[in-house]
Design a protein around this motif. Sequence first.
Motif, short mmCIF file in Angstrom:
data_model
loop_
_atom_site.label_atom_id
_atom_site.label_comp_id
_atom_site.label_asym_id
_atom_site.label_seq_id
_atom_site.Cartn_x
_atom_site.Cartn_y
_atom_site.Cartn_z
N TYR A 57 -17.53 -83.22 30.08
CA TYR A 57 -16.89 -84.45 30.76
C TYR A 57 -17.97 -85.00 31.78
O TYR A 57 -18.86 -84.43 32.04
N TYR A 58 -17.63 -86.11 32.10
CA TYR A 58 -18.43 -86.97 32.95
C TYR A 58 -18.18 -86.41 34.55
O TYR A 58 -17.30 -85.59 34.74
N GLU A 59 -19.05 -87.10 35.54
CA GLU A 59 -18.90 -86.60 36.71
C GLU A 59 -17.40 -86.92 37.45
O GLU A 59 -17.05 -86.00 38.15
N ASP A 60 -16.89 -87.90 36.91
CA ASP A 60 -15.48 -88.15 37.63
C ASP A 60 -14.48 -87.51 36.83
O ASP A 60 -13.37 -87.96 36.64
N ASP A 61 -14.73 -86.35 36.04
CA ASP A 61 -13.56 -85.66 35.36
C ASP A 61 -12.96 -86.21 34.11
O ASP A 61 -11.90 -86.03 33.89
N GLU A 62 -13.75 -87.32 33.81
CA GLU A 62 -13.17 -88.06 32.51
C GLU A 62 -14.08 -87.51 31.33
O GLU A 62 -15.26 -87.16 31.32
N SER A 63 -13.17 -87.36 30.42
CA SER A 63 -13.77 -86.71 28.95
C SER A 63 -14.94 -87.70 28.30
O SER A 63 -14.32 -88.80 28.09
N VAL A 64 -15.53 -87.03 27.71
CA VAL A 64 -16.63 -87.91 26.83
C VAL A 64 -15.57 -88.14 25.68
O VAL A 64 -15.81 -89.33 25.10
N ILE A 65 -14.96 -87.41 25.20
CA ILE A 65 -14.18 -87.95 23.90
C ILE A 65 -12.71 -88.47 24.48
O ILE A 65 -12.04 -87.95 25.13
N THR A 66 -12.89 -89.68 24.12
CA THR A 66 -11.75 -90.61 24.46
C THR A 66 -10.57 -90.68 23.41
O THR A 66 -9.41 -90.74 23.58
N GLY A 67 -11.09 -90.36 21.98
CA GLY A 67 -10.12 -90.29 20.88
C GLY A 67 -10.77 -89.67 19.69
O GLY A 67 -11.75 -89.70 19.71
N LEU A 68 -9.84 -89.00 18.83
CA LEU A 68 -10.15 -88.74 17.72
C LEU A 68 -9.03 -89.12 16.78
O LEU A 68 -7.84 -89.04 17.08
N LYS A 69 -9.53 -89.49 15.49
CA LYS A 69 -8.62 -90.00 14.49
C LYS A 69 -8.83 -89.51 13.20
O LYS A 69 -9.97 -89.86 12.65
N ARG A 70 -7.99 -88.71 12.53
CA ARG A 70 -8.27 -88.02 11.33
C ARG A 70 -8.04 -89.41 10.21
O ARG A 70 -6.91 -89.87 10.17
N ILE A 71 -9.03 -89.46 9.21
CA ILE A 71 -8.69 -90.41 8.36
C ILE A 71 -8.06 -90.02 6.92
O ILE A 71 -7.10 -90.01 6.51
N SER A 72 -9.09 -88.84 6.29
CA SER A 72 -8.95 -88.33 5.14
C SER A 72 -7.73 -87.10 5.23
O SER A 72 -8.22 -86.37 6.12
N LYS A 73 -6.79 -87.16 4.61
CA LYS A 73 -5.77 -85.96 4.97
C LYS A 73 -5.55 -85.26 3.54
O LYS A 73 -5.82 -85.92 2.51
N PRO A 74 -4.88 -84.33 3.25
CA PRO A 74 -4.75 -83.56 2.11
C PRO A 74 -3.77 -84.66 1.40
O PRO A 74 -3.92 -84.48 -0.08
N GLY A 75 -2.96 -85.27 1.87
CA GLY A 75 -2.02 -85.99 0.91
C GLY A 75 -2.58 -87.41 0.29
O GLY A 75 -2.19 -87.83 -0.68
N ARG A 76 -3.66 -87.56 1.27
CA ARG A 76 -4.41 -89.01 0.77
C ARG A 76 -5.94 -88.85 0.99
O ARG A 76 -6.18 -89.07 2.48
N ARG A 77 -6.58 -88.68 0.27
CA ARG A 77 -8.16 -88.47 0.59
C ARG A 77 -8.72 -89.83 0.46
O ARG A 77 -8.46 -90.76 -0.23
N VAL A 78 -9.58 -89.89 1.39
CA VAL A 78 -10.36 -91.35 1.66
C VAL A 78 -11.65 -91.22 1.35
O VAL A 78 -12.31 -90.52 2.11
N TYR A 79 -12.32 -92.04 0.34
CA TYR A 79 -13.65 -92.01 -0.20
C TYR A 79 -14.29 -93.15 0.16
O TYR A 79 -13.75 -94.29 -0.09
N VAL A 80 -15.54 -93.32 0.75
CA VAL A 80 -16.40 -94.48 0.79
C VAL A 80 -17.60 -94.69 0.04
O VAL A 80 -18.08 -93.48 -0.07
#
Length: 123
Positions: A57-80
């Motif tokens: 966390y930053y000093e103002d109690d704000e998280s460093v991680i503001t977002g997480l987004k999963r791309i490749s899922k078991p039903g739809r794998r994503v390759y690049v």
Amino acid sequence: MLTRIRNAVMSHHETVSIPHSRMKRSLLRILRDEGFIENVQTHRDGAKADFEVKLRYYEDDESVITGLKRISKPGRRVYVGKNEIPRYFGGRGVALLSTSKGVMTSDQARRSGVGGELLFYVW
């Protein structure tokens, strides 16, 4: 794992417990090296092992991680391919890939000249 981290960040928890696996160990090591989490410790209880992840966390109690987004899922794998590796949030976010050379960030994969499965974005 991503949902546990996302929920802990939204609830402003200091730590989160995650079941152990080799893939998760690699992903957590990269998140630590990139500065998104503070520390990772392994706790064993007989045959069961867990990671204890200390969130950052930053000093103002704000998280460093503001977002997480999963791309490749078991039903739809994503390759690049090596020329299709995305830049997320104009380079401020990090994309994690599972490649033939192991789990790495998009920048590391671009430098190594390998593509792979696009796992998730973190910003």
